[in-house]
Design a protein around this motif. Structure first.
Motif, short mmCIF file in Angstrom:
data_model
loop_
_atom_site.label_atom_id
_atom_site.label_comp_id
_atom_site.label_asym_id
_atom_site.label_seq_id
_atom_site.Cartn_x
_atom_site.Cartn_y
_atom_site.Cartn_z
N LEU A 57 -0.52 -55.01 29.70
CA LEU A 57 -1.85 -55.17 29.02
C LEU A 57 -1.70 -54.52 27.61
O LEU A 57 -2.30 -55.30 26.78
CB LEU A 57 -3.10 -54.25 29.82
N GLU A 80 -15.24 -55.86 29.25
CA GLU A 80 -14.49 -55.58 30.38
C GLU A 80 -13.09 -55.56 29.62
O GLU A 80 -12.31 -54.59 30.31
CB GLU A 80 -14.67 -56.68 31.45
N GLU A 81 -12.76 -56.26 28.79
CA GLU A 81 -11.33 -56.24 28.24
C GLU A 81 -11.21 -54.72 27.57
O GLU A 81 -10.02 -54.28 27.60
CB GLU A 81 -11.16 -57.20 27.24
N GLU A 83 -12.76 -52.12 28.22
CA GLU A 83 -12.72 -51.00 29.20
C GLU A 83 -11.37 -51.12 29.70
O GLU A 83 -10.75 -49.92 29.98
CB GLU A 83 -13.83 -51.29 30.09
N ASP A 84 -11.05 -52.26 30.07
CA ASP A 84 -9.56 -52.18 30.74
C ASP A 84 -8.33 -51.67 29.68
O ASP A 84 -7.54 -50.90 30.55
CB ASP A 84 -9.08 -53.62 31.04
N TYR A 85 -8.61 -51.99 28.69
CA TYR A 85 -7.48 -51.34 27.48
C TYR A 85 -7.67 -49.94 27.60
O TYR A 85 -6.64 -49.29 27.72
CB TYR A 85 -7.69 -52.27 26.24
N ARG A 87 -8.80 -47.76 29.83
CA ARG A 87 -8.35 -47.24 30.97
C ARG A 87 -6.74 -47.25 30.94
O ARG A 87 -6.31 -46.37 31.63
CB ARG A 87 -8.71 -47.92 32.27
N MET A 88 -5.96 -48.31 30.47
CA MET A 88 -4.59 -48.12 30.72
C MET A 88 -4.10 -47.16 29.51
O MET A 88 -3.16 -46.69 30.12
CB MET A 88 -4.10 -49.58 30.07
N GLU A 91 -4.39 -44.17 31.35
CA GLU A 91 -3.24 -43.98 32.39
C GLU A 91 -1.68 -43.64 31.72
O GLU A 91 -1.33 -42.92 32.39
CB GLU A 91 -3.11 -45.70 33.16
#
Length: 649
Positions: A57, A80-81, A83-85, A87-88, A91
């Protein structure tokens, strides 16, 4: 817009250290930020797999390797994109602390985090640039424009909020009322400088950058963009980038206009612009102390310096009486804003702003006191030697009385500023003149005998003394008395019709109203005793005369003497001036009341003795009506021949 930016700059970002200690942060406290966002060690066996997922990502949005990544922004797409970024990114930060990763994987995680920070820095910059714009002067200065533009400005972020309002459920109607009333004079009024719906995105990005050690980069992006906006806003509001020297080189006529604009703009800057910038910092950097405080302090430093330079330059400029009222305007403006400054710049990092404002306020107060003293001294030293034609009100009287009339408009401020009694320092004033000030003040039953009152009374005392000296410039004693009557009457009228009455008091008014009457009486005596002496019986009757006992020769001479004397008075005093219409009419009536009855009586007693004589009109030239009409020419300031008013008896 090219979201990638310069490739060289990108590589520079990649080479930055990821610790707070390696960043040149404006404050030592920022070194503790990492402790606030530590993640627990990651011991999962899937750490390598999670790192692989994050890598896919992050590389997808890596601007160095993807054209599509350069042409689009994560936070402008689907939520959502974003949020995903994020989250990564979280991580990867967790995995960097994991003991299960190999050394190579830890190095990969570090590289991925650097790539992510470059991306997030660009996203942070883009959101700020897209949604930031300078204040619109038409909007903030014109309540009508605010009312008509409130729906448009709401979508652009310019929604005004009273800082003391706790009701977030205002109706649209109530919001329009807030906009229409406009808080320039009502205290702090915050506004949304950027739309509220993008604040959470900026906050989440700032959290990640600070957590990863990119405090300096985050602050630099925020500071550069917002500083540019604030600078542009100041310029649009009329706050120019002028040094103290630049201001002091400007002509006072130009500065007067600039002061008026500055006062209006300063209220917007303090209560709206700076208050809103502080609020924006608090929202974006909430919970990331002291980044928000530091950003605002750095932003305010140059902006407030630019704002206050102007008022400081005025405060320390050369003093002269004409500057007093604009300096008082500045003093009152800054005094009014000081409580708001204390609130907005309450943090220790902004203490210099409060200090600067307080020091300028003190200098403005000192300047006002010094100028008023200069004004008093100027009256004492004014020694013009030219007599004013016609005995009208002297220019210095108009100037001084209009000046102190304006002073009374600032009485509340000056009562606080004037802390010493007036002093008699001029060699042009007789000793003991100050005693009359205390005398007037003691008789003042309506004023509070403030030090300002004493100074104003002192001004009238030295003005009157100055005028008495000027009255001696007239060769005609009658004109000197008329001159004093006009000038003292002007002083009385100005005091009666203004707030000066409360400050100077009715005792002063009573004494000076009496002075006007005394001057009028003295004038009449000096002028009309000589005229009325021609209407006496003495020297006309002849003792033991065969005729009626009246010497026609003496009577003829007496009429001729009256005619000549009256015509001379008329010729002179028609050119004299009594500018106040009521006073002029009262003086004419007083003259008529003395002259006409005496002339009627004299004419009634002796007219018959000359009517049968040849050329009797050479002696009995005027009827009482003729004289009454001639008196109407007095004090108009224009030469008029009395002969045009001669008529039948």
């Amino acid at each position: 817009m090219d979201h990638l930016g310069d490739e060289k700059n990108k590589q520079g970002v990649l080479s930055r250290g990821n610790s707070v200690e390696n960043s040149e942060c404006p404050t030592e406290n920022l070194a503790n930020l990492e402790e606030n966002s530590e993640y627990p060690p990651q011991n999962s066996a899937t750490g390598e797999e999670d790192l692989e997922g994050a890598e896919k990502l992050i590389l997808k949005w890596d601007m160095a390797s993807s054209e599509s990544a350069r042409q689009s922004m994560i936070f402008e797409g689907r939520e959502e994109e974003a949020e995903d970024y994020l989250r990564m990114v979280d991580e990867v930060q967790k995995l960097m602390d994991s003991v299960s990763l190999s050394q190579d994987s830890v190095h990969k995680a570090q590289n991925l985090l650097q790539m992510a920070m470059v991306r997030l820095e660009e996203e942070f910059r883009n959101i700020l640039e897209v949604h930031s714009e300078p204040l619109d002067p038409e909007l903030v200065f014109n309540p009508a424009s605010m009312r008509s533009s409130i729906s448009r400005t709401s979508s652009e972020g310019f929604m005004y909020r009273e800082s003391n309002s706790s009701d977030d459920d205002e109706t649209e109607e109530e919001e329009e009322e807030v906009a229409a009333s406009h808080p320039l004079t009502e205290g702090i009024c915050e506004m949304d400088l950027i739309p509220q719906d993008v604040i959470p995105d900026l906050h989440r990005i700032a959290e990640r950058m600070v957590s990863a050690g990119y405090v300096r980069e985050c602050m630099q992006v925020y500071g550069s963009i917002r500083k540019s906006i604030v600078d542009d806003s100041l310029l649009r509001l009329g706050i120019e980038k002028l040094s103290i020297g630049d201001v002091q080189r400007l002509d006072w006529n130009i500065l007067e206009g600039k002061i008026k604009k500055w006062i209006k703009a300063a209220k917007v800057c303090i209560r709206m612009l700076f208050a809103s910038e502080k609020r924006l910092c608090e929202q974006i950097f909430e919970g990331i102390s002291p980044v928000g405080e530091t950003c605002f302090a750095e932003l305010a430093k140059s902006a407030t310096l630019q704002l206050f330079n102007f008022s400081e330059a005025i405060a320390i400029s050369r003093r002269s009486p004409e500057k007093l009222f604009k300096i008082l305007d500045l003093y009152e403006c800054l005094s009014e804003l000081l409580p708001d400054i204390e609130v907005i710049f309450s943090d220790e990092m902004c203490s210099h702003v409060k200090t600067q404002a307080s020091e300028i306020l003190t200098r403005l107060g000192e300047a006002a006191r010094g100028i008023f003293t200069e004004f008093e001294n100027a009256i004492q030293k004014e020694t013009s030697k030219a007599a004013i034609p016609g005995g009208t009100v002297h220019p210095i009287t108009r100037y001084v009385m209009n000046y102190i009339n304006l002073v009374s408009d600032y009485k509340e401020t000056l009562i606080k500023l004037i802390v010493n009694k007036p002093s008699q320092t001029s060699k042009f004033l007789p000793e003991g003149l100050m005693d009359s000030v205390e005398e007037y003040a003691a008789a003042c039953d309506s004023c509070n005998r403030s030090l300002l009152s004493l100074h104003l009374i002192w001004v009238t005392v030295i003005l009157q003394h100055n005028l008495e000296g000027k009255s001696k410039l007239y060769k005609d004693v009658s004109l000197s008395h008329l001159f004093m009557m006009n000038n003292v009457h002007y002083m009385v009228r100005k005091v009666k019709a203004s707030d000066l009455r409360d400050l100077i008091g009715d005792g002063w008014l009573r004494k000076h109203s009496g002075k006007v009457k005394q001057c009028a009486i003295t004038y009449q005596r000096a002028t009309w005793i000589k005229v009325l002496s021609c209407l006496r019986d003495e020297g006309i009757h002849v003792s033991g005369s065969f005729s009626s006992g009246v010497s026609k020769t003496a009577l003829k001479e007496r009429f001729k003497s009256f005619n000549a004397t009256f015509e001379e008075v008329h010729r002179c005093q028609a050119t004299w001036i009594v500018p106040d219409a009521q006073l002029r009419e009262e003086l004419r009536i007083s003259i008529e009341e003395k002259l006409l009855p005496a002339y009627r009586s004299f004419l009634g007693r002796f007219k018959n003795y000359l009517e049968s004589e040849r050329h009797s009109e050479m002696y009995i030239k005027y009827s009482p009506e003729n004289l009454e009409n001639a008196i109407l020419d007095f004090f108009e300031g224009s030469p008029v021949s009395v002969h045009v008013r001669r008529g039948s008896h």
